[in-house]
Design a protein around this motif. Sequence first.
Motif, short mmCIF file in Angstrom:
data_model
loop_
_atom_site.label_atom_id
_atom_site.label_comp_id
_atom_site.label_asym_id
_atom_site.label_seq_id
_atom_site.Cartn_x
_atom_site.Cartn_y
_atom_site.Cartn_z
N ASP A 37 18.87 41.92 32.58
CA ASP A 37 19.65 41.44 31.43
C ASP A 37 18.98 41.78 30.10
N THR A 38 18.35 42.94 30.08
CA THR A 38 17.67 43.41 28.86
C THR A 38 18.25 44.76 28.45
N LYS A 39 18.51 44.92 27.17
CA LYS A 39 19.01 46.19 26.67
C LYS A 39 17.85 47.17 26.59
N ILE A 40 18.00 48.33 27.24
CA ILE A 40 16.91 49.30 27.31
C ILE A 40 17.35 50.61 26.67
N TYR A 41 16.46 51.17 25.84
CA TYR A 41 16.70 52.46 25.20
C TYR A 41 15.60 53.43 25.60
N TYR A 42 16.00 54.66 25.87
CA TYR A 42 15.05 55.71 26.25
C TYR A 42 15.01 56.73 25.12
N ASP A 62 14.50 44.02 10.13
CA ASP A 62 14.79 42.65 10.56
C ASP A 62 13.49 41.88 10.72
N PRO A 63 13.09 41.10 9.71
CA PRO A 63 11.82 40.36 9.76
C PRO A 63 11.75 39.34 10.90
N ASP A 64 12.90 39.00 11.48
CA ASP A 64 12.91 38.01 12.56
C ASP A 64 12.62 38.62 13.93
N ILE A 65 12.31 39.91 13.96
CA ILE A 65 12.00 40.56 15.23
C ILE A 65 10.49 40.51 15.48
N ASP A 66 10.12 40.09 16.66
CA ASP A 66 8.71 40.12 17.10
C ASP A 66 8.53 41.37 17.94
N VAL A 67 7.80 42.35 17.40
CA VAL A 67 7.65 43.64 18.06
C VAL A 67 6.31 43.73 18.77
N VAL A 68 6.35 44.08 20.04
CA VAL A 68 5.14 44.27 20.85
C VAL A 68 5.06 45.74 21.26
N ILE A 69 3.87 46.34 21.08
CA ILE A 69 3.67 47.74 21.46
C ILE A 69 2.67 47.81 22.61
N VAL A 70 3.02 48.58 23.63
CA VAL A 70 2.10 48.76 24.77
C VAL A 70 2.11 50.23 25.19
N ARG A 71 1.09 50.60 25.93
CA ARG A 71 1.07 51.90 26.60
C ARG A 71 1.57 51.71 28.03
N ALA A 72 2.03 52.77 28.61
CA ALA A 72 2.57 52.69 29.97
C ALA A 72 1.54 52.22 30.98
N ASP A 73 0.27 52.57 30.74
CA ASP A 73 -0.77 52.24 31.72
C ASP A 73 -1.47 50.92 31.45
N THR A 74 -1.09 50.22 30.34
CA THR A 74 -1.74 48.94 30.04
C THR A 74 -0.91 47.75 30.48
N GLY A 75 0.38 47.95 30.69
CA GLY A 75 1.23 46.86 31.14
C GLY A 75 1.62 45.91 30.03
N MET A 84 13.11 33.62 17.82
CA MET A 84 12.82 34.95 17.31
C MET A 84 13.08 36.00 18.40
N LYS A 85 13.79 37.05 18.03
CA LYS A 85 14.08 38.13 18.98
C LYS A 85 12.81 38.90 19.30
N LYS A 86 12.68 39.31 20.55
CA LYS A 86 11.49 40.03 20.98
C LYS A 86 11.86 41.45 21.41
N LEU A 87 11.08 42.39 20.93
CA LEU A 87 11.32 43.79 21.22
C LEU A 87 10.04 44.43 21.73
N LEU A 88 10.13 45.15 22.82
CA LEU A 88 8.98 45.83 23.41
C LEU A 88 9.13 47.33 23.22
N ILE A 89 8.09 47.95 22.67
CA ILE A 89 8.05 49.41 22.53
C ILE A 89 6.99 49.96 23.47
N THR A 146 15.07 43.42 23.91
CA THR A 146 15.28 44.87 23.89
C THR A 146 13.98 45.57 24.26
N VAL A 147 14.10 46.65 25.01
CA VAL A 147 12.94 47.46 25.38
C VAL A 147 13.21 48.91 25.00
N ILE A 148 12.28 49.52 24.29
CA ILE A 148 12.38 50.93 23.92
C ILE A 148 11.28 51.69 24.63
N ILE A 149 11.65 52.71 25.36
CA ILE A 149 10.69 53.47 26.17
C ILE A 149 10.68 54.92 25.72
#
Length: 386
Positions: free
Chosen positions: A65-70, A21-34, A1-6, A43-46
Amino acid sequence: MKKLLIVGIDERLKNEFVMADPDIDVVIVRADTGFDKDVKFDTVIISDREIQPMGLAAYITPFKDTKIYYLISNNLKTSIIDNKIAICEQSNVAFVPPKQSLKQIVHIVLGIQKNRSSVKKVISVMGTHPQCGTTMTALCLASLLKEKTNLTVAVLGLNSFNPGSLFMNYQAPSLDEFYDQIAESRRALKGDEMINYVHTAQNGVVYLAGNQDFTKRFYFKSDDIGNIIQIFSDQYDIVVLDVGCSPDNNLTIQGLLHSDIKILVTNQQTIGQNLWARMNSDILRLLNISNEEFLMVVNKYRPDFPSDSRALQQVMNVPVIGTIQDFSSEGLLCELEGYLLIESKDKNTKKRAIDSFGKIADSLRSSLTNSFSQPNEKKSLFKWKK
């Protein structure tokens, strides 16, 4: 399963990714929680609201080696947006420009191309400045496309400053009233509910007038406007969007982003050339909308003026698809008495208008689809009067 960090709290964006895409595992964090550094994210979205540009390079260090979007938020000072883009390029980070809907963000990140049928059905009409003839052009082209194709045609008013209802005996709510039904009910209106919100002309063209509440000029959200455009696009073969002349507004921006064909209306005044240059430098380039995506219509055209259509084409770097004759006081009379130039009571004016707008409509018909003469088999919600 693909993993995506927001990096940034937005459950709606997470849900949009999962729907795409139901196969995406999405994790949401705050900048100060790590985050769990043992997890490998694809993929990481910031969000720039979580990580300021000056801290971007340090924050992305663990993501090899991670695709990053700002995600770049809107700012009235375009220099600030430019600076953020420059930092992204320096850090080898992709950026998502401002004013994108959630669905548009997802499509950019996942590389989803908008599905296009054989019929390019959405046409946006934007003016370089007020009173250059944007609404008249949109309505006349819609009427002639209906007449020439026998397809279902709708006009959606996305002008934040002008409802554009003076050229007819308009008998329906305006966009701001229609929009409230979506915002208050928190759901998308179904197609069969639209009959209560649109005006239907005698020739069968459907029209929803633009915003008439000045207090709501900047009230409309990108996702909701995209949804309204989609509702119209699902129900009608051709949708003409009157997007006004304010590309700093969500209505205009979403109209441009959702359209297959973009028409730029101007005249021979210098202000049109100047404002077009500023629109490009201040807004459109940041949205990755280029001159090459537009076709230009020159309104109130006088061939004896120094800035003829060829000169304008060179200066504004947009190909001219047609010119509209200068109707002078006849155009004002149409506005005062509530009809289009192509419906003028003066036979000569009507003939000239149909000739001018008709040539442009013929050009658009050719570019919309190669099989335009074959009407769509789907049934409309409305019974069109012959």
